[in-house]
Write a protein that holds these residues in place. Structure first.
Motif, PDB file in Angstrom:
ATOM      1  N   MET A 119       0.873  -1.169   0.000  1.00 52.06           N
ATOM      2  CA  MET A 119       0.000   0.000   0.000  1.00 52.06           C
ATOM      3  C   MET A 119       0.912   1.221   0.000  1.00 52.06           C
ATOM      4  N   ASP A 120       0.657   2.179  -0.885  1.00 50.76           N
ATOM      5  CA  ASP A 120       1.497   3.367  -0.892  1.00 50.76           C
ATOM      6  C   ASP A 120       0.988   4.396   0.121  1.00 50.76           C
ATOM      7  N   VAL A 121       1.782   5.414   0.346  1.00 50.12           N
ATOM      8  CA  VAL A 121       1.476   6.412   1.375  1.00 50.12           C
ATOM      9  C   VAL A 121       0.165   7.127   1.098  1.00 50.12           C
ATOM     10  N   SER A 122      -0.156   7.381  -0.170  1.00 50.85           N
ATOM     11  CA  SER A 122      -1.365   8.150  -0.494  1.00 50.85           C
ATOM     12  C   SER A 122      -2.653   7.425  -0.133  1.00 50.85           C
ATOM     13  N   THR A 123      -2.615   6.095  -0.034  1.00 53.00           N
ATOM     14  CA  THR A 123      -3.835   5.360   0.303  1.00 53.00           C
ATOM     15  C   THR A 123      -3.774   4.713   1.684  1.00 53.00           C
ATOM     16  N   ALA A 124      -2.703   4.933   2.425  1.00 52.88           N
ATOM     17  CA  ALA A 124      -2.554   4.290   3.729  1.00 52.88           C
ATOM     18  C   ALA A 124      -3.637   4.727   4.708  1.00 52.88           C
ATOM     19  N   CYS A 125      -3.953   6.015   4.725  1.00 54.33           N
ATOM     20  CA  CYS A 125      -4.944   6.528   5.672  1.00 54.33           C
ATOM     21  C   CYS A 125      -6.351   6.556   5.079  1.00 54.33           C
ATOM     22  N   PHE A 126      -6.433   6.694   3.792  1.00 51.99           N
ATOM     23  CA  PHE A 126      -7.725   6.796   3.117  1.00 51.99           C
ATOM     24  C   PHE A 126      -7.787   5.783   1.980  1.00 51.99           C
ATOM     25  N   PRO A 127      -8.007   4.514   2.311  1.00 53.19           N
ATOM     26  CA  PRO A 127      -8.027   3.488   1.260  1.00 53.19           C
ATOM     27  C   PRO A 127      -9.162   3.734   0.268  1.00 53.19           C
ATOM     28  N   ARG A 128      -8.936   3.365  -0.969  1.00 56.20           N
ATOM     29  CA  ARG A 128      -9.937   3.517  -2.006  1.00 56.20           C
ATOM     30  C   ARG A 128      -9.860   2.302  -2.916  1.00 56.20           C
ATOM     31  N   GLU A 129     -10.894   2.128  -3.712  1.00 57.29           N
ATOM     32  CA  GLU A 129     -10.884   1.043  -4.677  1.00 57.29           C
ATOM     33  C   GLU A 129     -10.001   1.414  -5.853  1.00 57.29           C
ATOM     34  N   ALA A 130      -9.403   0.429  -6.457  1.00 59.32           N
ATOM     35  CA  ALA A 130      -8.551   0.658  -7.625  1.00 59.32           C
ATOM     36  C   ALA A 130      -9.412   1.101  -8.810  1.00 59.32           C
ATOM     37  N   SER A 131      -8.845   1.958  -9.632  1.00 59.71           N
ATOM     38  CA  SER A 131      -9.552   2.390 -10.839  1.00 59.71           C
ATOM     39  C   SER A 131      -9.483   1.282 -11.880  1.00 59.71           C
ATOM     40  N   LEU A 132     -10.312   1.392 -12.890  1.00 61.34           N
ATOM     41  CA  LEU A 132     -10.299   0.408 -13.975  1.00 61.34           C
ATOM     42  C   LEU A 132      -8.928   0.383 -14.639  1.00 61.34           C
ATOM     43  N   ASN A 133      -8.347   1.545 -14.885  1.00 64.01           N
ATOM     44  CA  ASN A 133      -7.014   1.591 -15.508  1.00 64.01           C
ATOM     45  C   ASN A 133      -5.968   0.906 -14.645  1.00 64.01           C
ATOM     46  N   GLU A 134      -6.032   1.117 -13.337  1.00 65.01           N
ATOM     47  CA  GLU A 134      -5.083   0.456 -12.436  1.00 65.01           C
ATOM     48  C   GLU A 134      -5.248  -1.057 -12.490  1.00 65.01           C
ATOM     49  N   LEU A 135      -6.482  -1.504 -12.505  1.00 65.59           N
ATOM     50  CA  LEU A 135      -6.726  -2.944 -12.572  1.00 65.59           C
ATOM     51  C   LEU A 135      -6.215  -3.532 -13.883  1.00 65.59           C
ATOM     52  N   LEU A 136      -6.470  -2.831 -14.984  1.00 63.01           N
ATOM     53  CA  LEU A 136      -6.062  -3.348 -16.284  1.00 63.01           C
ATOM     54  C   LEU A 136      -4.538  -3.320 -16.468  1.00 63.01           C
ATOM     55  N   ARG A 137      -3.830  -2.507 -15.683  1.00 62.52           N
ATOM     56  CA  ARG A 137      -2.364  -2.477 -15.739  1.00 62.52           C
ATOM     57  C   ARG A 137      -1.721  -3.512 -14.820  1.00 62.52           C
ATOM     58  N   ASP A 138      -2.511  -4.141 -13.967  1.00 58.87           N
ATOM     59  CA  ASP A 138      -1.966  -5.125 -13.044  1.00 58.87           C
ATOM     60  C   ASP A 138      -1.440  -6.333 -13.835  1.00 58.87           C
ATOM     61  N   PRO A 139      -0.197  -6.746 -13.586  1.00 58.54           N
ATOM     62  CA  PRO A 139       0.396  -7.844 -14.356  1.00 58.54           C
ATOM     63  C   PRO A 139      -0.362  -9.166 -14.241  1.00 58.54           C
ATOM     64  N   ILE A 140      -0.853  -9.482 -13.075  1.00 56.05           N
ATOM     65  CA  ILE A 140      -1.564 -10.755 -12.901  1.00 56.05           C
ATOM     66  C   ILE A 140      -2.886 -10.730 -13.666  1.00 56.05           C
ATOM     67  N   ILE A 141      -3.598  -9.625 -13.588  1.00 54.95           N
ATOM     68  CA  ILE A 141      -4.849  -9.505 -14.335  1.00 54.95           C
ATOM     69  C   ILE A 141      -4.553  -9.577 -15.831  1.00 54.95           C
TER      70      ILE A 141
END
Length: 65
Positions: free
Chosen positions: A1-23
């Motif tokens: 988890m990076d610093v920007s989402t450590a305190c305020f977690p959010r769902e991944a965007s579609l672009n983030e999901l589509l860039r995920d190597p496993i996906i």
């Protein structure tokens, strides 16, 4: 988890999901392309918007006279 989402977690965007190597590997093994997913996402987004509009109109008819 990076610093920007450590305190305020959010769902991944579609672009983030589509860039995920496993996906990406799973999609490749299934013969699915990111454009297919984006097209499906836009179609579902339009359906949700249409439903929201109809629901709002129905509420207005019931409560606002």
């Amino acid at each position: 988890m990076d610093v920007s989402t450590a305190c305020f977690p959010r769902e991944a965007s579609l672009n983030e999901l589509l860039r995920d190597p496993i996906i990406g590997l799973m999609m490749a093994s299934d013969g699915v392309h990111s454009d297919d997913i984006r097209k499906l996402y836009r179609k579902m987004e339009r359906k949700v918007e249409t439903r929201r509009s109809r629901d709002l109109e129905a509420m207005e008819r019931c409560f606002i006279r």
